[in-house]
Design an enzyme around this catalytic site. Structure first.
Site, PDB file in Angstrom:
ATOM      1  N   ASP A 195      -0.103   5.216   0.892  1.00 53.68           N
ATOM      2  CA  ASP A 195      -0.306   6.204   1.964  1.00 53.68           C
ATOM      3  C   ASP A 195      -0.406   5.522   3.322  1.00 53.68           C
ATOM      4  OD1 ASP A 195      -1.219   9.056   0.633  1.00 53.68           O
ATOM      5  OD2 ASP A 195      -1.699   7.351  -0.639  1.00 53.68           O
TER       6      ASP A 195
ATOM      7  N   ASP B  69       0.870  -1.171   0.000  1.00 54.77           N
ATOM      8  CA  ASP B  69       0.000   0.000   0.000  1.00 54.77           C
ATOM      9  C   ASP B  69       0.916   1.232   0.000  1.00 54.77           C
ATOM     10  OD1 ASP B  69      -2.309   1.698   0.605  1.00 54.77           O
ATOM     11  OD2 ASP B  69      -1.493   1.770   2.637  1.00 54.77           O
TER      12      ASP B  69
ATOM     13  N   ASP C 209      -2.053  -0.188   5.875  1.00 52.56           N
ATOM     14  CA  ASP C 209      -2.318   0.420   7.185  1.00 52.56           C
ATOM     15  C   ASP C 209      -3.796   0.655   7.478  1.00 52.56           C
ATOM     16  OD1 ASP C 209      -2.307   2.521   5.122  1.00 52.56           O
ATOM     17  OD2 ASP C 209      -2.812   3.805   6.825  1.00 52.56           O
TER      18      ASP C 209
HETATM   19 MG    MG Z   1      -2.862   3.285   3.256  1.00 45.70          MG
END
Ligand code: MG
Length: 265
Positions: free
Chosen positions: A29, A27, A205
């Site tokens: 960000d 991923d 995240d």
């Molecule tokens: Mg992310």
């Protein structure tokens, strides 16, 4: 989600991540790059660009970014590095040979959502409406106190049109036309070279990464949740810095192993 807590990332043995047998999916960000109130001001730190480059070199190109951002946006942030990318939560995907596939999405519900969101954002300075291929996102990172109102608008949009899929990420509500997911994008990469036949590794995240964590369990892959929160992932990094440190060290190590193997051959 699982009741079992993930193991600390430090317990993941690097030999389990042999560069010729692992496919890395990351991923962007909150995993590689820090958040910013203005999503367009986010950038990839130099060390993380180097880590990605080293990983790509060590694995023969089996590294892909799996993001909610559009592919063009990821390319801009990684430049001059260019890697395979799945953008807009799986709605678009550029594979290792450079071919890009966009999911077919109905335009009408997106247009309706935009029409509803733009005046709402104008009314509340700091809210940001982002348009992406096949999706429109409402960011409220600068106005977190407006989350309840944002959710209310989101509900009114989905009540009016059931064709939109809503994703609730960190400080963002996204309206996606089309059903492709990040997990579908990972599965599609794994059908192709150079990812085919490898053990998948995925780190993310956000709650929007949970479908990939679940798919990793089914595929006997390795999953890493970055930061706190209930998760289906097998491992957890305490936060973004812990993950980036771990990744930098792994990339250096794999790159070194790959070089010494090549020298012996
Ligand atoms: Mg992310």
């Amino acid at each position: 989600m699982t009741a079992e807590d993930p193991q600390p990332l430090a317990e993941l043995d690097p030999p389990r991540l042999a560069p010729e047998r692992t496919a890395f999916f990351l991923d962007f960000d909150g995993t590689l790059a820090d958040f910013n109130e203005d999503p367009s001001a986010v950038f990839l730190p130099e060390r993380e660009r180097r880590s990605l480059g080293q990983l790509a070199e060590a694995t023969g190109g089996a590294v892909a970014i799996i993001s909610g951002r559009a592919i063009a946006d990821i390319d801009r942030m990684l430049a001059p590095l260019k890697v395979p990318v799945a953008g807009v939560h799986g709605l678009e995907r550029r594979n290792a040979s450079g071919k890009t596939v966009h999911a077919d999405v109905p335009e009408a519900p997106l247009a309706a959502a935009r029409t509803r969101l733009q005046p709402f954002a104008r009314l509340h300075p700091g809210l940001l409406v982002e348009e992406k291929p096949g999706s429109v996102a409402l960011h409220f990172r600068s106005r977190p106190e407006l989350e309840p109102q944002c959710l209310e608008v989101a509900r009114s949009i989905t009540d009016a049109d059931e064709g939109l899929h809503v994703l609730h990420g960190k400080m963002v509500i996204e309206f996606k036309a089309g059903h492709a997911t990040k997990a579908d994008a990972v599965a599609a990469f794994l059908e192709e070279e150079p990812f085919r036949g490898r053990k998948p590794f995925f780190a993310g995240d956000d709650s929007t990464d949970e479908d990939v964590f679940v798919r990793m369990l089914e595929m006997k892959g390795i999953s890493v949740k970055v930061g706190p929160g209930l998760t289906a992932a097998a491992y957890r990094a305490g936060g973004i810095d812990a993950f980036r440190d771990w990744l930098a060290s792994l990339a250096r190590q794999l790159n070194h192993t790959e070089r010494s193997t090549a020298a012996r051959a």
